[in-house]
Write an enzyme that holds these catalytic residues in place. Structure first.
Site, PDB file in Angstrom:
ATOM      1  N   ASP A 172      46.320  23.394  42.643  1.00 43.40           N
ATOM      2  CA  ASP A 172      46.104  24.677  41.969  1.00 43.40           C
ATOM      3  C   ASP A 172      47.482  25.239  41.626  1.00 43.40           C
ATOM      4  OD1 ASP A 172      45.471  27.208  41.125  1.00 43.40           O
ATOM      5  OD2 ASP A 172      44.436  27.821  42.973  1.00 43.40           O
TER       6      ASP A 172
ATOM      7  N   ALA B   9      49.058  28.106  39.730  1.00 41.54           N
ATOM      8  CA  ALA B   9      48.712  29.383  39.081  1.00 41.54           C
ATOM      9  C   ALA B   9      49.938  30.263  38.847  1.00 41.54           C
ATOM     10  CB  ALA B   9      47.683  30.138  39.929  1.00 41.54           C
TER      11      ALA B   9
ATOM     12  N   LYS C 240      49.328  34.353  34.822  1.00 37.71           N
ATOM     13  CA  LYS C 240      50.480  35.041  35.420  1.00 37.71           C
ATOM     14  C   LYS C 240      51.746  34.763  34.618  1.00 37.71           C
ATOM     15  CE  LYS C 240      47.246  35.570  38.159  1.00 37.71           C
ATOM     16  NZ  LYS C 240      46.945  35.104  39.470  1.00 37.71           N
TER      17      LYS C 240
ATOM     18  N   TRP D 208      43.796  31.450  49.010  1.00 39.63           N
ATOM     19  CA  TRP D 208      43.226  32.465  48.118  1.00 39.63           C
ATOM     20  C   TRP D 208      41.738  32.596  48.433  1.00 39.63           C
ATOM     21  CZ3 TRP D 208      41.064  31.606  42.681  1.00 39.63           C
ATOM     22  CH2 TRP D 208      40.948  32.811  41.993  1.00 39.63           C
TER      23      TRP D 208
END
Ligand code: PLP
Ligand code: TYF
Length: 389
Positions: free
Chosen positions: A208, A210, A243, A127
């Protein structure tokens, strides 16, 4: 003073939103920024979120300050979803609410810098915000091998052997599931071998997470993270609810840190709170309060899970459709989450925009949820000439 500043390029992903919006062509396709979309192209507020918001509006007794840790009950309930019951009960793991996954990454970066960590390794690609977040906190960012464009999969051997260049105490950033931008995911065996490598090299994982629930399901998507935390003494976990609760602009997240001992954990928590106070004082409340209300209530939680499962199923249906269209896209069916990286160059991305009103960042990353049963064939026909034989 400010005359020394240079102009900066806009965020390449967020810029796609504006370009798509300005295009008058009715059949335009937006596979740009990573938000879930339903079959009509909308990113709706989830039903459980609407109900939780209605309850908060009617019954929230106060908006007085909570403190730098935010809504602790939110973080503790979320730990059950992210970490599972065993790790959630660990006296070596402490967590606080943060402004989104980005806030969690930044707070973790500041904690690492304060603790004396110098280097964090991120995969290629990753990302685009990862590098800047860690560099702004003063860490050195180095890159390890990860993705093999030839196979559109993980080059495990190159990945693990490039970690041999890391020094003991270096940090390694890992995507918990639904890799952004490649859609790849480590298998359980690959997680085990990665854990062994991290232990052998004495590297500290920073996960991470997400997109939990948008790949294979809530527990499956967290399984690698849980394996990892159970096996290593120290780790960090940045979590985003933006999300999987579709709360994007409300900025909902958490950072958990696992320490070698509960005593160290107490000092870690104090330091996290000191750092949070200088970054944002306290995180915004509303989105976290919504998640808390949902997770406190069995019926709302079941409704949220069902809607999340339906979103996940829609993404995976589209993956199957897309993968069947061209041999170069076959791996998309085995991958997970919102994203896939098309094997096309920036010139092709621009041509697709100009000729077909198809919008994606120059990297060729697509948000699968931007497709639907009606436009996937047109999308495939448009990209086919750029995919080779
Ligand atoms: N990590 C990854 C891999 C992401 O794709 C995103 C996307 O926004 C984030 C973190 C940040 O999430 P948030 O919007 O909660 O800050
Ligand atoms: O990768 C994405 O599209 C999402 C959304 O600066 C995003 O993670 C993109 C860019 C950005 C913040 C969020």
């Amino acid at each position: 003073l400010f005359g020394a500043l240079d102009r900066q390029p806009p965020d390449a992903l967020l810029a796609v939103i504006g370009m798509h919006r300005a295009d008058p062509r009715p059949d335009k396709i937006d596979v740009g920024v990573g938000v879930y979309r339903d079959a009509s192209g909308a990113t709706p507020v989830m039903r459980a979120v609407k109900q939780a918001e209605a309850r908060l509006l009617a019954a929230q007794p106060s908006k007085a300050y909570l403190g730098a840790e935010g809504d602790q009950r939110f973080t503790d309930l979320l730990a059950g979803i992210a970490l599972g019951p065993e790790l959630a009960a660990s006296d070596r793991i402490t967590g606080v609410q943060t402004p989104g996954g980005t806030g969690a990454l930044r707070l973790g970066a500041e904690l690492l810098a304060r603790s004396g960590a110098g280097t964090i390794w991120v995969g290629t690609p990753t990302w685009p915000n990862h590098g800047p977040i860690f560099r702004e906190a003063g860490l050195t960012v180095r890159h390890h091998a990860y993705f093999d464009a030839e196979t559109a999969g993980i080059d495990e051997q190159a990945f693990l052997s490039s970690l041999d260049a890391a020094a003991p105490g270096d940090v390694v950033l890992l995507h918990g599931c639904c890799h952004n931008p490649t859609g790849t995911a480590l298998s359980p065996d690959q997680w085990q071998r990665l854990v062994a490598k991290l232990a052998e090299r004495r590297l500290i994982p920073f996960v991470d997470l997400a997109y939990q629930g948008l790949g294979r399901g809530l527990d499956a998507d967290a399984a690698g993270t849980r394996t990892l935390l159970a096996a290593v003494p120290e780790a960090l976990l940045a979590y985003s609810c933006d999300k999987n609760f579709a709360l994007y602009r409300e900025r909902v997240g958490a950072l958990w840190v696992q320490s070698a001992t509960p005593e160290t954990g107490a000092a870690v928590r104090d330091t996290m709170l000191v750092l949070a106070r200088s970054l944002w004082s306290m995180p915004p409340d509303h989105g976290a309060a919504v998640v808390r209300v949902i997770l406190e209530d069995d019926d709302l939680a079941a409704e949220w899970r069902a809607e999340l499962d339906a979103m996940c199923a829609r993404i995976n249906r589209l993956r199957t459709l897309l993968a069947a269209i061209h041999p170069a896209l076959a791996s998309i069916a085995d991958q997970q989450g919102l994203f896939a990286l098309l094997p096309i160059d920036a010139a092709a991305v621009e041509a697709l925009r100009a000729q077909h009103a198809i919008y994606m960042p120059a990297s060729g990353r697509i948000n699968i949820a931007g497709l639907n049963e009606d436009n996937v064939a047109r999308f495939a026909a448009a990209i086919a000439p750029y995919l080779g034989d």
